[in-house]
Design a protein around this motif. Structure first.
Motif, PDB file in Angstrom:
ATOM      1  N   GLU A 236      -3.787   5.051   4.573  1.00  0.00           N
ATOM      2  CA  GLU A 236      -5.104   4.436   4.420  1.00  0.00           C
ATOM      3  C   GLU A 236      -5.005   3.117   3.650  1.00  0.00           C
ATOM      4  OE1 GLU A 236      -9.536   5.142   2.465  1.00  0.00           O
ATOM      5  OE2 GLU A 236      -8.159   6.850   2.636  1.00  0.00           O
ATOM      6  N   GLU A 237      -4.212   3.112   2.587  1.00  0.00           N
ATOM      7  CA  GLU A 237      -4.058   1.867   1.826  1.00  0.00           C
ATOM      8  C   GLU A 237      -3.433   0.770   2.684  1.00  0.00           C
ATOM      9  OE1 GLU A 237      -2.085   2.346  -1.890  1.00  0.00           O
ATOM     10  OE2 GLU A 237      -3.727   3.498  -2.793  1.00  0.00           O
TER      11      GLU A 237
ATOM     12  N   ARG B 161      -6.107  -0.571   4.835  1.00  0.00           N
ATOM     13  CA  ARG B 161      -7.044  -1.406   4.060  1.00  0.00           C
ATOM     14  C   ARG B 161      -6.430  -2.764   3.742  1.00  0.00           C
ATOM     15  NH1 ARG B 161     -11.700   0.625   5.448  1.00  0.00           N
ATOM     16  NH2 ARG B 161     -11.984   2.802   4.816  1.00  0.00           N
TER      17      ARG B 161
ATOM     18  N   VAL C  38      -7.001  -3.217  -3.063  1.00  0.00           N
ATOM     19  CA  VAL C  38      -6.638  -1.946  -2.436  1.00  0.00           C
ATOM     20  C   VAL C  38      -5.897  -1.091  -3.460  1.00  0.00           C
ATOM     21  CG1 VAL C  38      -5.340  -0.805  -0.601  1.00  0.00           C
ATOM     22  CG2 VAL C  38      -6.462  -3.005  -0.153  1.00  0.00           C
TER      23      VAL C  38
ATOM     24  N   GLY D   5       0.837  -1.195   0.000  1.00  0.00           N
ATOM     25  CA  GLY D   5       0.000   0.000   0.000  1.00  0.00           C
ATOM     26  C   GLY D   5       0.871   1.244   0.000  1.00  0.00           C
TER      27      GLY D   5
ATOM     28  N   GLU E  69      -6.829  -4.779   6.780  1.00  0.00           N
ATOM     29  CA  GLU E  69      -8.251  -5.102   6.921  1.00  0.00           C
ATOM     30  C   GLU E  69      -8.608  -6.335   6.088  1.00  0.00           C
ATOM     31  OE1 GLU E  69     -11.789  -1.982   7.253  1.00  0.00           O
ATOM     32  OE2 GLU E  69     -11.118  -2.228   5.173  1.00  0.00           O
ATOM     33  N   TRP E  70      -8.151  -6.357   4.836  1.00  0.00           N
ATOM     34  CA  TRP E  70      -8.415  -7.506   3.983  1.00  0.00           C
ATOM     35  C   TRP E  70      -7.718  -8.763   4.502  1.00  0.00           C
ATOM     36  CZ3 TRP E  70     -12.135  -8.490   0.805  1.00  0.00           C
ATOM     37  CH2 TRP E  70     -12.751  -7.463   0.097  1.00  0.00           C
TER      38      TRP E  70
END
Length: 208
Positions: A88-89, A92, A151, A84, A95-96
């Motif tokens: 934020e990336e 994420r 992402v 990422g 998160e995944w």
């Protein structure tokens, strides 16, 4: 990046994730086959590498890592690739990774294990896992309707982790045809430079 050593077995999806990530990152690695049937993963010398007695394990100098998600995050951080681009990336991506472990992985790996004879269970149990996999695949298909990768605009270790589950779906008698966005995404992942199928990433014996 210095050469690392990956411990695992060629049938292991989590081991494939680690090997695939390194292949996509251009990271060479040595490979050590862990004979699970012979109980090699429960021997003291292996437990000194992976205290959980599982595969995969990654050794990088004095560092010994286990759990595929942790290994993927380490590789992305060390290489500066596929982790990422923004805060934020990166969030994420994590998160995944957590979603994949919670909702997808076991519901594909277990029916696969049943079909391949590694796990004994009746048809009702197999169907339960297939149904749960379907629920997760619907979520995944919806997300991939909105973007080429999970992402951002480029593949990340989130894609590696999820692909390393979905790649085994058919071996578990899980039909992917209802998920066209997933199938299109798989084709995009398979076109990435350095991509290899699991049988091409993981040898069946030690490899330098």
């Amino acid at each position: 990046m210095s050469k690392m050593t990956l411990y695992g077995i060629w049938l292991s999806g989590p081991t494939y994730k680690a090997g695939l990530a390194m292949s996509l990152m251009g990271q060479s690695f040595a490979y050590k086959h862990v004979d699970l049937r012979a109980g090699a993963h429960k021997q003291p010398e292996y437990l000194a590498i992976n205290r959980f007695g599982q595969v995969p394990a990654l050794v990088d100098g004095d560092l010994k890592l286990c759990q595929s998600g942790a290994i993927l995050l380490y590789l992305a951080d060390k290489s500066g690739k596929m982790g990422g681009k923004t805060a934020e990336e990166k969030a994420r991506v994590r998160e995944w990774l957590f979603w994949e472990f919670d909702r997808l992985a076991s519901n594909i790996y277990r029916p696969r294990a049943i079909k391949r004879g590694f796990m004994k269970a009746d048809d009702n149990v197999h169907q339960m896992y297939v149904n749960q996999a379907g629920d997760a695949l619907k979520v995944l298909d919806g997300a991939l309707a909105k973007s080429d990768f999970l992402v951002g605009s480029e593949a990340t270790i989130a894609d590696v982790a999820v692909y390393g589950d979905v790649a085994y779906a058919e071996e578990g008698a899980i039909d992917l045809s209802p998920y066209p966005n997933v199938k299109s995404w798989m084709a995009r992942v398979e076109k990435l430079p350095g991509f290899k199928k699991y049988e091409d990433v993981l040898p069946k014996q030690d490899a330098a």
